[in-house]
Design a protein around this motif. Structure first.
Motif: not given
Length: 852
Positions: A263, A267, A287, A291
């Motif tokens: 990340d 993401s 990720k 989100p």
């Protein structure tokens, strides 16, 4: 993921609102008389899909807040244009012109650092979405709050778990943003997580934010020429996209390559277009489970709740306190800031594993420290430490099996450069000679070379290489690995602790240890009793007993016939002892009067003759072939006598002798070859030589007479092959080497090497280690039985005759027995006559042996 956010919304007109205006933030659906509780500013990237989703999520939060509380918050959104400086100027405008009381965003650390400075100077809280804000950030900018629930530590452990899933990924290359946050936070935590799973960072590649394509090409070309093929990419979205585009152009998204992304890049994979996705085929990413757009919703809701807790507008400090006191269940999880350390949300400990394939990506499953890998979340989910539970992973080049992650050759197919010591004292281990028939006019042979070639036959892949001689010390040879002059070193290189600073070793392929070799000398102990050595103690005892017994039998039979064996008890005992041992040296058959004593004496004399001759021969052998003993028994004698000792020139042994065994440095002499060792020991120039066990065995195979190993074996490393630190080949070479051990091939090669050494005869009349053994009774067992049985029969017969003369011949059985004995003694013919005459002459049988 935007669909997930939209489902949570209770407003049907949000999408239209989000799409209609990217600069105005005042809700058009609000009435003029509605109470406004605050003004919020937001900084997003309008050109990215994630930025658009963040706008939608924040507006949704404002709408939901209004529908629940009937309170209005004005939201002003500006475009960062992917420029940290532009984000800072926008923040300044939001605060001074729009009167924003709080700012949401930006998403990158570069933009956050500038916006946080503006916010702290104006006492306006800044809720950023950057993942990698350092711990010291809130100390410098007290109005900075991290609204992202990311945790770098757990994310790096998730990356390490993916690396650990392969048994061959021992080294990785890390490509990262050249920023303070990556250097201070990400790299230390990633390095720590990888070390826990037995992997090290082989190469660090920092990339500046505005690196040119030519610079990218140079870096990627360098990485392509390296053996490591496992890459961890921790870059910002714009830089990562350019990086993967160039990697595909250089054919680095093919078979055997491994790419792992982190990340915030992973993401946003869902927001990439088809062209971008095509350059990332086979990438595996980690990720956060939720989100950024969900976190944007929670951040906007957090500010709205904080502003709503007062009927009047809060100042910056009070608003910051209210924000940090927030505690509710948001869409991304529990929202509760850590007010004692870094003003962050609780770290997310569940991460999603995705795999870029085709025109999009696949959600493989999840990872958490508590459960490991799992294909789904829930009580009945199957957990495992292996990625196999996630199903098929599509790696770059779409191989069926997990990529090896490294290669034995560089992209230009150059074989490995292997260094070989050319100054070895023991040519049997490694020998470099001129050979004009070979490609480089040199030939390389020896036990170390043979074992290495046998090891390569056990490897499951090709191992192209070229040997190169090195004319220098072994320490400097190992340093060449660190200097990248050689890719490996093959030879009689000792495994020494100080050499691990520059390289690593395989398992030792020889016996480990240090031993002392000394010369031998004739044994001088127990010379006074050398005459006893031909026979063992038990043999002497048996001889004495048999002689006493035979002498007793002769004396007992002859005592009534010979006046000289009569007399007092003392006289008879003396005669008995004289008879017992004089027969060993002479025969007195003419003085014996009974055939029984003569029979006993003849057999006895035969035994005595054999024993005396054997004794004479064995004693002569012992006097001729002397027993040898070491000239030095242990190292204490060497130290106390201040004697000179020898060791191999240039080896680590001298350090061990001085530091561990406490020898005086001035008493250690450097020797160059086995011939020098032998010469120095024979001439008494040194009292002992210290050699590593494999070299000592080789030395004694050649000089098998005159030298011997004595004392304990001191534990030191044996000989091993050398590879760079963290080499991906080390594990597979170790495994192949163990197969050579277990197959017996190593023993066969060692025996062949030792057998090729012809033992050299000692000069100057030196003896050997052979000794003449003392003889035991087992060598004369039959002889003792015969003489003992003969004497016993004579004694029994004599006793029977005495019994007959005393008690007459009234018993037929008695007479028959006497006839049998008399017949055996006097001869077969007489025995037959006596038996045939028994029926009619039985009363006249006298049993006399006068006629025998």
């Amino acid at each position: 993921m935007i669909c997930f956010v939209l489902i949570l919304s209770t407003q049907n007109n949000i999408i239209a609102t989000a799409a209609s205006d990217t600069t105005s933030a005042v809700h058009t659906t609000m009435k003029d008389n509605e109470h406004v509780v605050g003004i919020v500013g937001a900084i997003v990237d309008h050109t990215s899909r994630s930025g658009k989703e963040e706008k939608v999520a924040m507006r949704m939060a404002m709408e939901d807040f209004y529908s629940i509380t009937n309170q209005t918050l004005i939201l002003h959104i500006i475009d960062s244009q992917r420029d940290p400086m532009h984000a800072a100027l926008g923040a300044k405008d939001l605060i001074t012109t729009q009167q924003a009381q709080a700012i949401l965003g930006p998403q990158t650390w570069e933009g956050t650092s500038l916006v946080a400075k503006v916010g702290s100077e104006n006492r306006v809280p800044v809720l950023c979405f950057a993942d990698d804000t350092p711990k010291w950030a809130t100390e410098v900018w007290p109005f900075l709050v991290q609204a992202s629930a990311a945790n770098t530590f757990y994310q790096m452990k998730a990356v390490a778990a993916i690396v650990q899933d392969s048994s061959e990924w021992f080294r990785v290359t890390v490509i990262y943003d050249d920023s303070d946050s990556s250097i201070n936070e990400v790299l230390p935590q990633l390095s720590s997580a990888l070390r826990e799973v037995g992997t090290e960072i082989h190469n660090l590649v920092p990339l500046p934010p505005f690196v040119s394509f030519s610079e990218l090409s140079e870096e990627l070309e360098r990485l392509k020429n390296d053996q490591t093929r496992v890459f961890v990419v921790h870059l910002s979205v714009p830089l990562a996209l350019r990086f993967f585009e160039k990697a595909r152009e250089l054919n680095m998204m093919e078979k055997d390559y491994v790419w792992i992304t982190t990340d915030p890049f992973t993401s946003l994979v869902h927001s990439f277009n088809a062209s971008t996705i095509s350059s990332m085929q086979g990438v595996v990413g980690v990720k956060r489970y939720f989100p950024e757009d969900v976190q944007s919703y929670d951040a906007a809701w957090t500010v709205a709740l904080a502003m709503n807790q007062s009927s009047k507008l809060l100042d910056g400090q009070n608003l910051l306190s209210k924000i940090l006191q927030s505690k509710f269940d948001g869409l991304s999880g529990k929202v509760e800031f850590n007010t004692t350390v870094d003003q962050k949300l609780p770290p997310a400990q569940v991460f999603q594993i995705v795999n870029v394939v085709g025109k999009s990506y696949r959600e493989l499953g999840f990872w958490s420290e508590q459960s490991g890998f799992t294909a789904s979340l829930g009580e009945n989910a199957k957990n495992s430490s292996s990625m196999e539970v996630l199903g098929q992973v599509f790696w770059p080049g779409a191989p069926r099996l997990t990529p090896k992650g490294w290669t034995t050759t560089s992209s230009n197919n150059k074989p490995l450069r292997i260094g070989v010591p050319s100054l070895s004292n023991f040519k049997q281990y490694v020998n470099v000679e001129e050979d004009y028939d070979s490609p480089n006019n040199l030939s390389f042979s020896g036990f170390a070379i043979d074992v290495f070639k046998a090891t390569l036959e056990e490897l499951p892949y090709d191992f192209p290489y070229n040997f190169f001689p090195f004319n220098g010390t072994y320490d400097s040879l190992v340093e060449q690995i660190h200097l990248k002059k050689f890719d490996a070193i093959i030879g009689d290189v000792a495994m020494v602790a100080r050499r691990y600073k520059h390289a690593e070793f395989t398992h030792p392929y020889t016996e480990s240890g240090l031993t002392m070799v000394v010369s031998v000398q004739p044994e001088t102990r127990n010379k006074a009793f050398l005459f006893m050595k031909p026979f063992t103690l038990s043999m002497w005892v048996i001889i004495a007993l048999v002689n006493l017994y035979n002498g007793f039998v002769v004396w007992f039979i002859e005592r009534n016939h010979c006046p000289e064996v009569k007399g007092s008890v003392v006289n008879q005992i003396g005669i008995l002892l004289w008879l017992a041992f004089s027969t060993l040296f002479s025969l007195h058959g003419d003085k014996l009067h009974s055939n029984l004593s003569r029979m006993t004496t003849v057999v006895w004399l035969f035994m005595a003759l054999v024993i005396t001759q054997t004794y004479t021969a064995n004693l002569a052998s012992m006097l001729t072939v002397q027993r040898l003993e070491p000239t030095v028994s242990d190292i204490d004698v060497l130290r106390s006598s201040n004697a000179m000792i020898g060791n191999s020139r240039g080896s680590f042994v001298k350090t061990y002798l001085t530091q561990v065994l406490k020898f005086n440095l001035n008493n250690i002499k450097n020797l160059s070859s086995p011939d020098d060792y032998a010469k120095a020991l024979r001439s008494k120039e040194v009292a002992a030589v210290f050699l590593e066990v494999p070299l000592a065995k080789l030395f004694l195979a050649k000089y098998c007479k005159g030298f011997i190993r004595v004392g304990p074996t001191y534990k030191v490393g044996g000989f091993g092959y050398v590879f760079p630190k963290g080499s991906p080949m080390l594990a597979s070479v170790d495994e192949a080497l163990l197969k050579v051990f277990e197959s017996g091939k190593l023993l066969e090669l060692e025996q062949s090497m030792l057998a090729s050494e012809k033992c050299e005869e000692m000069a100057d009349g030196d003896g050997d280690n052979e000794t003449t053994p003392s003889l035991s009774p087992s060598s004369f067992f039959v002889l003792f039985i015969i003489t003992g049985a003969t004497s016993t029969i004579a004694l029994v017969f004599y006793l029977c005759r005495v019994y007959k003369s005393m008690f007459g011949h009234k018993n037929l059985i008695w007479r028959l027995m006497m006839a049998v004995i008399e017949g055996w003694v006097c001869g077969k013919g007489r025995f037959s006559r006596k038996v045939s005459d028994l029926p009619e002459n039985v009363l006249n049988f006298s049993g006399s042996t006068a006629g025998c």
